[in-house]
Scaffold this motif. Structure first.
Motif, PDB file in Angstrom:
ATOM      1  N   ALA A 127       0.836  -1.212   0.000  1.00 30.78           N
ATOM      2  CA  ALA A 127       0.000   0.000   0.000  1.00 30.78           C
ATOM      3  C   ALA A 127       0.866   1.255   0.000  1.00 30.78           C
ATOM      4  O   ALA A 127       0.611   2.205  -0.751  1.00 30.78           O
ATOM      5  N   THR A 128       1.900   1.259   0.826  1.00 28.67           N
ATOM      6  CA  THR A 128       2.806   2.409   0.890  1.00 28.67           C
ATOM      7  C   THR A 128       3.494   2.610  -0.444  1.00 28.67           C
ATOM      8  O   THR A 128       3.571   3.734  -0.964  1.00 28.67           O
ATOM      9  N   LEU A 130       2.555   1.637  -3.482  1.00 30.58           N
ATOM     10  CA  LEU A 130       1.606   2.125  -4.483  1.00 30.58           C
ATOM     11  C   LEU A 130       1.340   3.618  -4.302  1.00 30.58           C
ATOM     12  O   LEU A 130       1.354   4.381  -5.275  1.00 30.58           O
ATOM     13  N   SER A 131       1.087   4.022  -3.078  1.00 24.76           N
ATOM     14  CA  SER A 131       0.738   5.429  -2.819  1.00 24.76           C
ATOM     15  C   SER A 131       1.883   6.375  -3.142  1.00 24.76           C
ATOM     16  O   SER A 131       1.662   7.562  -3.373  1.00 24.76           O
ATOM     17  N   PHE A 136       0.481   7.876  -9.364  1.00 27.83           N
ATOM     18  CA  PHE A 136      -0.699   7.835  -8.511  1.00 27.83           C
ATOM     19  C   PHE A 136      -0.762   9.020  -7.555  1.00 27.83           C
ATOM     20  O   PHE A 136      -1.569   9.038  -6.630  1.00 27.83           O
ATOM     21  N   GLU A 141      -7.193   7.113  -3.390  1.00 31.66           N
ATOM     22  CA  GLU A 141      -7.564   5.705  -3.414  1.00 31.66           C
ATOM     23  C   GLU A 141      -7.437   5.082  -2.029  1.00 31.66           C
ATOM     24  O   GLU A 141      -6.688   5.570  -1.184  1.00 31.66           O
ATOM     25  N   ASP A 142      -8.125   3.993  -1.827  1.00 27.89           N
ATOM     26  CA  ASP A 142      -7.974   3.190  -0.623  1.00 27.89           C
ATOM     27  C   ASP A 142      -6.840   2.205  -0.892  1.00 27.89           C
ATOM     28  O   ASP A 142      -7.059   1.065  -1.308  1.00 27.89           O
ATOM     29  N   TRP A 143      -5.607   2.689  -0.697  1.00 30.99           N
ATOM     30  CA  TRP A 143      -4.436   1.884  -1.062  1.00 30.99           C
ATOM     31  C   TRP A 143      -4.356   0.590  -0.265  1.00 30.99           C
ATOM     32  O   TRP A 143      -3.867  -0.422  -0.759  1.00 30.99           O
ATOM     33  N   ALA A 147      -4.034  -2.857  -2.083  1.00 25.16           N
ATOM     34  CA  ALA A 147      -2.902  -3.733  -1.747  1.00 25.16           C
ATOM     35  C   ALA A 147      -3.394  -5.112  -1.323  1.00 25.16           C
ATOM     36  O   ALA A 147      -2.770  -6.126  -1.644  1.00 25.16           O
TER      37      ALA A 147
END
Length: 197
Positions: A127-128, A130-131, A136, A141-143, A147
């Motif tokens: 998640a980290t 991706l964000s 992005f 988004e709700d990473w 994730a």
């Protein structure tokens, strides 16, 4: 610890004797050498899990730190590398995963340690990562949920391959990685306009 984990994965926790662990570790079987280091077989298992937890924490930290050097590469390449790293981590942890599914229901405290020490940090790391991707940057988004989906796909692919001796619908790893990256790329093109409902 490594030898005990390998034996637990191959034979099962209950079916592995202390003497077998001692022999595999190069100690005299049945001479009590294991008890100079650990109070019990369960303590060996706990120590092995904690060692894997510490290594995973360091790996997640290292990967996030090193991600900066790949920022100049196309997003699809970065996504493929991330997916490949996830599959490599699953391979690295195969003995631990087999023990988890075979025996850890006896040890709910160890399941909780694995969840909080290995599983959740890996998903949080995805998640980290991706964000932090420049593509992005403007995405709201709700990473964590994304994730969970992307990470879950990696876990499912690996588990299906391991337990059924071939990948789902015979999709080889190269195709899986390419498909996974395409899903990740789709995040760039999401329609961010609010719905008209």
């Amino acid at each position: 610890m490594a030898e005990s984990l390998r034996l637990f994965a191959d034979r099962g926790y209950a079916a592995t004797s202390v003497a077998e662990i001692e022999a595999a570790a190069g100690l005299s079987p049945g001479a009590g050498g294991l008890y100079r280091h650990f109070r019990s077989k369960e303590e060996v298992l706990s120590a092995a899990i904690r060692e894997h937890i510490e290594r995973t924490r360091q790996q997640v930290s290292d990967v996030l730190d090193q991600a900066v050097q790949y920022e100049g590469r196309p997003l699809e390449v970065r996504l493929r590398m991330t997916c490949q790293a996830g599959l490599a981590k699953m391979r690295e942890e195969q003995d631990l995963i087999r023990v988890l599914f075979r025996d850890l229901d006896q040890f709910p405290n160890l399941v909780a340690e694995m969840r909080e020490g290995i599983v959740n940090p890996l998903y949080d790391g995805i998640a980290t990562w991706l964000s932090q991707q420049p593509e992005f940057a403007d995405a709201d988004e709700d990473w964590a949920a994304i994730a969970s989906i992307l990470g879950g796909a990696v876990v499912n692919y690996w588990l299906a391959n391991e337990s059924m001796y071939e990948p789902p619908t015979r999709i080889d790893e190269k195709r899986f990685v390419a498909g996974w990256a395409r899903l990740g790329l789709g995040l760039v093109h999401l329609d961010r306009a609010p719905s008209s409902s």
